[in-house]
Structures are given as structure tokens and as C-alpha cells.
Write a protein that holds these residues in place. Structure first.
Motif, PDB file in Angstrom:
ATOM      1  N   PHE A  92      11.155 -14.874  46.504  1.00  0.00           N
ATOM      2  CA  PHE A  92      11.673 -14.943  47.262  1.00  0.00           C
ATOM      3  C   PHE A  92      11.603 -15.973  48.773  1.00  0.00           C
ATOM      4  CE2 PHE A  92      13.746 -11.630  44.533  1.00  0.00           C
ATOM      5  CZ  PHE A  92      13.541 -12.540  43.722  1.00  0.00           C
ATOM      6  N   ALA A  93      11.641 -15.700  49.431  1.00  0.00           N
ATOM      7  CA  ALA A  93      11.423 -15.805  50.860  1.00  0.00           C
ATOM      8  C   ALA A  93      10.746 -17.390  50.885  1.00  0.00           C
ATOM      9  CB  ALA A  93      10.685 -14.838  51.986  1.00  0.00           C
ATOM     10  N   PRO A  94       9.325 -17.451  50.706  1.00  0.00           N
ATOM     11  CA  PRO A  94       8.995 -19.115  50.164  1.00  0.00           C
ATOM     12  C   PRO A  94      10.059 -20.025  49.754  1.00  0.00           C
ATOM     13  CG  PRO A  94       7.648 -17.620  50.162  1.00  0.00           C
ATOM     14  CD  PRO A  94       8.892 -16.456  49.854  1.00  0.00           C
ATOM     15  N   ARG A  95      10.685 -19.374  48.408  1.00  0.00           N
ATOM     16  CA  ARG A  95      10.892 -20.556  47.939  1.00  0.00           C
ATOM     17  C   ARG A  95      12.074 -20.933  48.280  1.00  0.00           C
ATOM     18  NH1 ARG A  95       8.170 -16.894  44.133  1.00  0.00           N
ATOM     19  NH2 ARG A  95       7.191 -18.254  42.961  1.00  0.00           N
ATOM     20  N   LEU A  96      13.039 -19.964  49.076  1.00  0.00           N
ATOM     21  CA  LEU A  96      14.089 -20.235  49.302  1.00  0.00           C
ATOM     22  C   LEU A  96      14.106 -21.325  51.069  1.00  0.00           C
ATOM     23  CD1 LEU A  96      15.974 -16.477  49.958  1.00  0.00           C
ATOM     24  CD2 LEU A  96      17.015 -19.003  49.004  1.00  0.00           C
ATOM     25  N   ASN A  97      12.592 -21.121  51.216  1.00  0.00           N
ATOM     26  CA  ASN A  97      12.774 -22.422  52.594  1.00  0.00           C
ATOM     27  C   ASN A  97      12.675 -23.439  52.177  1.00  0.00           C
ATOM     28  OD1 ASN A  97      10.094 -23.548  54.141  1.00  0.00           O
ATOM     29  ND2 ASN A  97      11.866 -22.211  55.740  1.00  0.00           N
ATOM     30  N   LEU A 412      21.745 -16.763  40.932  1.00  0.00           N
ATOM     31  CA  LEU A 412      21.322 -16.787  42.558  1.00  0.00           C
ATOM     32  C   LEU A 412      19.508 -16.951  42.325  1.00  0.00           C
ATOM     33  CD1 LEU A 412      21.558 -18.809  44.963  1.00  0.00           C
ATOM     34  CD2 LEU A 412      22.091 -16.360  45.694  1.00  0.00           C
ATOM     35  N   MET A 413      18.956 -15.879  42.699  1.00  0.00           N
ATOM     36  CA  MET A 413      17.121 -15.180  42.375  1.00  0.00           C
ATOM     37  C   MET A 413      16.691 -15.674  41.587  1.00  0.00           C
ATOM     38  SD  MET A 413      18.581 -14.657  45.865  1.00  0.00           S
ATOM     39  CE  MET A 413      16.652 -14.661  46.521  1.00  0.00           C
ATOM     40  N   LEU A 414      16.937 -15.145  40.709  1.00  0.00           N
ATOM     41  CA  LEU A 414      16.211 -15.149  38.972  1.00  0.00           C
ATOM     42  C   LEU A 414      15.829 -16.907  39.058  1.00  0.00           C
ATOM     43  CD1 LEU A 414      16.659 -12.288  36.954  1.00  0.00           C
ATOM     44  CD2 LEU A 414      15.194 -12.648  38.837  1.00  0.00           C
ATOM     45  N   GLY A 415      16.556 -17.855  39.072  1.00  0.00           N
ATOM     46  CA  GLY A 415      17.465 -19.028  39.190  1.00  0.00           C
ATOM     47  C   GLY A 415      15.428 -20.106  40.081  1.00  0.00           C
ATOM     48  N   PHE A 420      12.031 -17.758  34.351  1.00  0.00           N
ATOM     49  CA  PHE A 420      13.543 -17.452  34.121  1.00  0.00           C
ATOM     50  C   PHE A 420      13.654 -19.263  33.998  1.00  0.00           C
ATOM     51  CE2 PHE A 420      12.269 -14.247  36.690  1.00  0.00           C
ATOM     52  CZ  PHE A 420      12.513 -13.415  35.356  1.00  0.00           C
ATOM     53  N   ARG A 421      12.816 -20.299  33.737  1.00  0.00           N
ATOM     54  CA  ARG A 421      13.283 -21.518  33.429  1.00  0.00           C
ATOM     55  C   ARG A 421      14.312 -21.633  32.033  1.00  0.00           C
ATOM     56  NH1 ARG A 421       9.292 -24.128  29.861  1.00  0.00           N
ATOM     57  NH2 ARG A 421       9.971 -25.990  31.279  1.00  0.00           N
ATOM     58  N   ARG A 422      13.443 -21.213  30.869  1.00  0.00           N
ATOM     59  CA  ARG A 422      14.379 -21.710  30.065  1.00  0.00           C
ATOM     60  C   ARG A 422      16.455 -20.618  30.634  1.00  0.00           C
ATOM     61  NH1 ARG A 422      11.428 -20.597  25.219  1.00  0.00           N
ATOM     62  NH2 ARG A 422      12.953 -19.335  24.192  1.00  0.00           N
ATOM     63  N   SER A 423      15.959 -19.766  31.383  1.00  0.00           N
ATOM     64  CA  SER A 423      17.523 -19.635  30.936  1.00  0.00           C
ATOM     65  C   SER A 423      18.543 -20.876  32.021  1.00  0.00           C
ATOM     66  CB  SER A 423      17.795 -18.589  32.020  1.00  0.00           C
ATOM     67  OG  SER A 423      17.152 -17.176  31.535  1.00  0.00           O
ATOM     68  N   GLY A 424      19.730 -21.160  31.517  1.00  0.00           N
ATOM     69  CA  GLY A 424      19.741 -22.701  32.363  1.00  0.00           C
ATOM     70  C   GLY A 424      22.072 -22.066  32.626  1.00  0.00           C
ATOM     71  N   PRO A 425      22.565 -23.015  32.180  1.00  0.00           N
ATOM     72  CA  PRO A 425      24.264 -22.845  32.614  1.00  0.00           C
ATOM     73  C   PRO A 425      24.621 -21.630  31.755  1.00  0.00           C
ATOM     74  CG  PRO A 425      23.886 -25.380  32.775  1.00  0.00           C
ATOM     75  CD  PRO A 425      22.560 -24.703  32.568  1.00  0.00           C
ATOM     76  N   THR A 426      24.545 -21.412  30.774  1.00  0.00           N
ATOM     77  CA  THR A 426      24.911 -20.210  29.930  1.00  0.00           C
ATOM     78  C   THR A 426      24.565 -19.052  30.209  1.00  0.00           C
ATOM     79  OG1 THR A 426      25.092 -22.213  27.519  1.00  0.00           O
ATOM     80  CG2 THR A 426      25.642 -20.000  27.070  1.00  0.00           C
ATOM     81  N   ALA A 427      23.512 -18.821  30.691  1.00  0.00           N
ATOM     82  CA  ALA A 427      22.821 -17.694  30.166  1.00  0.00           C
ATOM     83  C   ALA A 427      23.832 -17.198  31.534  1.00  0.00           C
ATOM     84  CB  ALA A 427      21.635 -17.997  30.855  1.00  0.00           C
ATOM     85  N   ALA A 428      23.861 -17.720  33.005  1.00  0.00           N
ATOM     86  CA  ALA A 428      24.282 -17.719  34.378  1.00  0.00           C
ATOM     87  C   ALA A 428      25.572 -17.486  34.275  1.00  0.00           C
ATOM     88  CB  ALA A 428      23.773 -18.791  35.286  1.00  0.00           C
ATOM     89  N   LEU A 429      26.127 -17.724  34.011  1.00  0.00           N
ATOM     90  CA  LEU A 429      27.947 -17.464  32.997  1.00  0.00           C
ATOM     91  C   LEU A 429      28.322 -16.698  32.536  1.00  0.00           C
ATOM     92  CD1 LEU A 429      29.595 -20.979  33.066  1.00  0.00           C
ATOM     93  CD2 LEU A 429      29.768 -19.841  35.007  1.00  0.00           C
ATOM     94  N   VAL A 430      27.505 -16.223  31.206  1.00  0.00           N
ATOM     95  CA  VAL A 430      27.996 -15.421  31.003  1.00  0.00           C
ATOM     96  C   VAL A 430      27.177 -14.208  31.540  1.00  0.00           C
ATOM     97  CG1 VAL A 430      27.267 -14.295  28.680  1.00  0.00           C
ATOM     98  CG2 VAL A 430      27.789 -15.917  28.086  1.00  0.00           C
TER      99      VAL A 430
END
Length: 517
Positions: A92-97, A412-415, A420-430
């Protein structure tokens, strides 16, 4: 406390305010205020990441756990945090940067609008802000409880004093002030922690007490790594929760990674923080573990404070009290900065056209006022933490924050991760919505109908497990990857720290002319 202890405490408050005022000249825009302009050295970011991760709750709530159960307070708290941050140093650290440097954002949630959509960003932002108000309220209550033990001032007066001092330095100096004060607070806490450790060892017979005291009848069971409600299920759940929370799900931790110049420096920052979490809490915890040999109390949460009063000379006692303040003020000020970033960069532009037209000066002014507003609301909540609704301090921190942080942090983090590229708004909100409902069901209606209530480990782990499964499964059943979302992921996951990964200035919300253009 005598006049010498008060002098140390007042001097500490003065230094914190002075650092904030000095940092003011380094803040020219929202980039400086929220992410230090991407110019923070990795070692300062790592110390800041560590210090902003725990508070005076350690010296009250966790002191009670240590007094009652012993080393399980370390095994089921700081140890899994250290492991989680070590995992996040790679994931996560490099990706958040790169979120800051390549997507040019100032808030940890700002990228969610392009990764998912606006409703997802707003759902996570609003729920996270409300949770952090309660979380920080518990921190204010913890530090005020300690102040009350030492000085006799009322709980509300303690909340007002600490909150006012914190408000001054973090409002005028932004993230730079937070990090620099946290560096000073780390030095103070190091001296105070070593002084307390030496005093306790001297009381118990010297250095050998580190391994000779565990056979004492009063410490029966204290050497067991897992005890009471803090068993293996709790440990595993806590490891998962803290891996998400301390690598960015808590937002203020994400800012430390975003503030470094490059992704590699963010990774080094995380490694340093993980090492500190592995070593330093053990030094602080030893006096709490052996406290039953030195004092007897019916209120275990007061054990560390009472022991400090008994063993330390004046002056050093004041320094230990300053150490209590340093942790809480570090966490609360960093949370305030993170919440201000989310409110001014994510929430307000979505609900107000005027906010989308702010220039640099207006955006910075809004950031400072939002910081003050958050601190004020959390201080108001702090006066109610010990009410029947919220429960005591440790209940708020462990159950509410640990139980609710998972559903908020998972999208937030798995995004950030390409798997997890297939997980979009529906997966996130549900996953978010069902996770929150699950928390309520497990902790209240179901717990009310179970003899003895639902065990703590399930109260905090089931919401996270439900959210995690739903996020992954819905992504496979209903994939929502698009070329635009894939492009966002490509920018975050490309490990080339070349020109694309360099320091990028974070623009303020667009003006009308810029938006039209």
C-alpha cells in the motif's frame, strides 16, 4: 503534581504551539497543508506515521488490559499492527504515494471518484468522517482522564485544554506542524518511557526483573500471550483490521505515505514505522504488565498513572504526563488534518458549486476552518464517551472503530490493487453498506438475544469478513472494470519512479474558467 511538573507540562504546550507557528510559513496552499507538498523525508514520515497511530488510550484502556491480563495487551495490539504495516510497506505505501504524485490529489479519498464513482466516494467520506469524530472523541476523553488523575481538573476542562492547544498548532501549520511536533513528541516519549521502565525495574529488584517476576502469584496468567476475550480469533481479526486501518484506512496514515517525495521513500517510511511498532510498545507495556506487584487499584485504567505518581520524582513525573499528551495530540491533530482534507477536497466540492470555484487562498482558509470544526465536534463527543450509549473509552476504540473501520477501508485499500480491478462501484457500495448493517446487527439485536452477548472477537471481525467477501465476490459476478478505471490503476501500480512519479503540485478545486476550459 507540583510546580516543577506544571512547568514541564506548560513548557511542552508552548513548544507545540511554537512549532505550529513556525510551520505556518511552509504552508502556501492545500498541497502543503495536507501532504507537505510531497517533500517530507522518509524518516520523518515514518516517525510521524508511528506516533499518529496511538494515543493516551494506551495508558488508560490498554493499561487496564495489561493490568488484568498481562502480555496479551502487546500480542493482540501492537504486534499485529507491526505485522500489518510491514505487509503494507510492500502493498500500500508505494501505491498511496503514487496516488498523490500521479493523480495529483490532496485527500486519500480523492482518487475514489475516478476509481469508482462519486456516490462511492461520498459514502466512504461521510461515514468515515462521522466515525472519526467518535474515535477522536474517545482519545480526548482518555487524555482528559489522565489529566484528571494527576491534577484533579474536571474531564471537560481537560478536554478543553488539550483540544485548544492542538487546534492552534495543527490549524496554522498543517501536516508539516503535525509531523514536526510528532518528532518532538517521540523524543519526549522516549525519555519518559525509559524513565518509567528504569523506575519500575529498580522497584522490583533491578534489570533481572524483566524475566524473574513472572512466577509471582499476583502475575498469574500474565505471561500468557492470549487471555480473556483476546484469543486467536480476535488476534487474526485484529491483524486484518489493522492491516487495512494503519496502511491508509485510517486516512491520516495514508497522508504520511503521500507526503514523501517518491514511492520508494514511502516504503522505507512504512518499514521504519513497523519496526517502531514492534519494539517501542513493549518498552512502554512492561510497567503495565507488572503493575499489580507495585500498586493495587479497583480501576485498572488508572494503574499506569498511579504507578507513575508513586515511583517518579517531580520533573520526571511531569515528563511522563507530557508523554501521555504527546501520543493523543499526535493522533488527534493528524486525524483532524486528514478529515479536513476529505471534507474540503471530497465532500464540499460535491455538494457546493462555490467550493468548486475556490482559489488557492479560499481553499486553504476552508481547510483551516474545517480542521477547527472537526476538533470542536470531537471534543463535544468526548464529553459523552462514558455515557450508556457509547460505553467506556476502550469499548469505543476497540469495538466501534475496529468494527466499523473494515467496511469503510476495504473499498479504499483494495481499490488500489490490480487484482481487484473487476470490483467497481457496485461491489464497493454493497460491501460498505452491508458491512455497516452487519456491525449493527451483531453488536446490538443479535448480541441482545445471545446469552452473555456476542464475544468481542466476533463483534469486530464479522463486519470486516462480510465486507471483504462481498467486495471480491460481487466484483467477479458483476465486473465493472472500464478502460478509464484501468488507466487509474495503471498509474498507481507502475513502479517506475521516473518523471511520472515525481513530486506533483496538487491543484486547488478548479475555478469557473478552469472548469469551463
Amino acid at each position: 503534581m507540583n510546580s516543577l511538573d506544571w512547568a514541564v507540562l506548560i513548557g511542552y504546550f508552548g513548544v507545540m504551539v511554537a512549532i505550529g507557528v513556525w510551520s505556518h510559513k511552509r504552508v502556501d496552499d492545500v498541497s502543503d497543508f495536507f501532504t507537505a507538498g510531497g517533500k517530507m523525508p522518509w524518516w520523518l514520515s515514518g516517525i510521524s506515521h508511528h506516533m499518529s497511530g496511538y494515543s493516551a488510550v494506551m495508558f488508560t484502556g490498554y493499561a487496564a488490559i495489561a493490568y488484568t491480563y498481562g502480555i496479551t495487551s502487546y500480542v493482540t495490539w501492537s504486534f499485529p499492527i507491526a505485522i500489518g504495516i510491514a505487509i503494507g510497506a510492500r502493498l500500500f505505501a508505494p501505491r498511496l504515494n503514487r496516488v498523490r504524485s500521479r493523480l495529483h490529489v490532496a485527500s486519500p479519498l480523492e482518487y475514489l471518484k475516478s476509481r469508482y464513482d462519486l456516490p462511492t466516494q461520498q459514502a466512504l467520506a461521510w461515514s468515515g468522517v462521522l466515525l472519526k469524530i467518535v474515535d477522536v472523541g474517545a482519545k480526548w476523553a482518555a487524555i482528559a482522564t489522565l489529566l484528571s488523575v494527576f491534577t484533579g481538573v474536571s474531564l471537560n476542562t481537560g478536554i478543553l485544554i488539550t483540544g485548544a492547544v492542538t487546534a492552534v498548532y495543527c490549524t496554522v501549520g498543517g501536516l508539516w506542524a503535525d509531523a514536526l511536533t510528532e518528532l518532538g513528541q517521540f523524543v519526549i516519549q522516549f525519555i519518559a518511557g525509559i524513565a518509567m521502565l528504569v523506575a519500575v525495574m529498580a522497584e522490583l529488584g533491578g534489570f533481572s526483573s524483566l524475566w524473574t517476576v513472572w512466577d509471582e502469584p499476583k502475575l498469574e496468567g500474565h505471561a500468557e500471550p492470549l487471555a480473556g476475550p483476546y484469543m486467536m480469533v480476535f488476534l487474526i481479526a485484529y491483524l486484518f483490521i489493522k492491516t487495512f486501518e494503519y496502511n491508509g484506512g485510517m486516512w491520516n496514515q495514508a497522508q504520511r505515505y503521500m507526503a514523501t517525495p517518491t514511492a520508494k521513500e514511502a516504503q522505507r517510511s512504512a518499514v521504519l514505522s513497523a519496526v517502531l511498532w514492534l519494539v517501542w510498545p513493549a518498552v512502554l507495556f512492561f510497567p503495565m504488565w507488572v503493575a499489580p506487584l507495585i500498586i493495587e487499584t479497583d480501576v485498572p485504567a488508572d494503574s499506569y498513572a498511579l504507578m507513575a505518581e508513586q515511583l517518579l520524582p517531580h520533573g520526571l513525573l511531569g515528563l511522563v504526563i507530557v508523554g501521555f499528551f504527546s501520543h493523543t495530540m499526535a493522533m488527534c491533530s493528524s486525524d483532524a488534518n486528514a478529515i479536513a482534507a476529505v471534507v474540503t477536497r471530497d465532500i464540499m466540492p460535491a455538494v457546493s458549486r462555490r467550493a468548486r470555484q475556490w482559489d488557492t487562498r479560499a481553499g486553504l482558509l476552508a481547510a483551516r476552518w474545517t480542521t477547527l470544526l472537526f476538533l470542536g465536534l470531537s471534543m463535544a463527543i468526548a464529553t459523552q464517551v462514558n455515557s450508556a450509549f457509547f460505553g467506556d473509552i476502550i469499548t469505543v476504540v476497540i469495538k466501534w472503530v475496529a468494527g466499523l473501520m473494515g467496511p469503510i477501508a476495504i473499498p479504499l485499500m483494495l481499490g488500489l490493487l490490480p487484482w481487484f480491478r473487476r470490483s467497481g462501484p457496485t461491489a464497493a457500495l454493497v460491501s460498505w453498506g452491508v458491512g455497516l448493517v452487519t456491525f449493527w446487527l451483531v453488536n446490538y439485536p443479535i448480541s441482545w438475544n445471545v446469552d452473555g452477548g456476542v464475544p468481542l472477537q466476533y463483534q469486530v471481525s464479522i463486519p470486516l469478513a462480510v465486507s471483504l467477501v462481498l467486495f471480491v465476490v460481487i466484483g467477479w459476478i458483476k465486473p465493472e472494470d472500464t478502460p478509464e478505471r484501468d488507466e487509474v490503476l495503471a498509474k498507481i501500480n507502475n513502479d517506475d519512479d521516473g518523471p511520472a512519479g515525481g513530486i506533483g503540485l496538487i491543484p486547488a478545486p478548479a475555478t469557473r474558467e478552469g472548469a469551463d476550459g
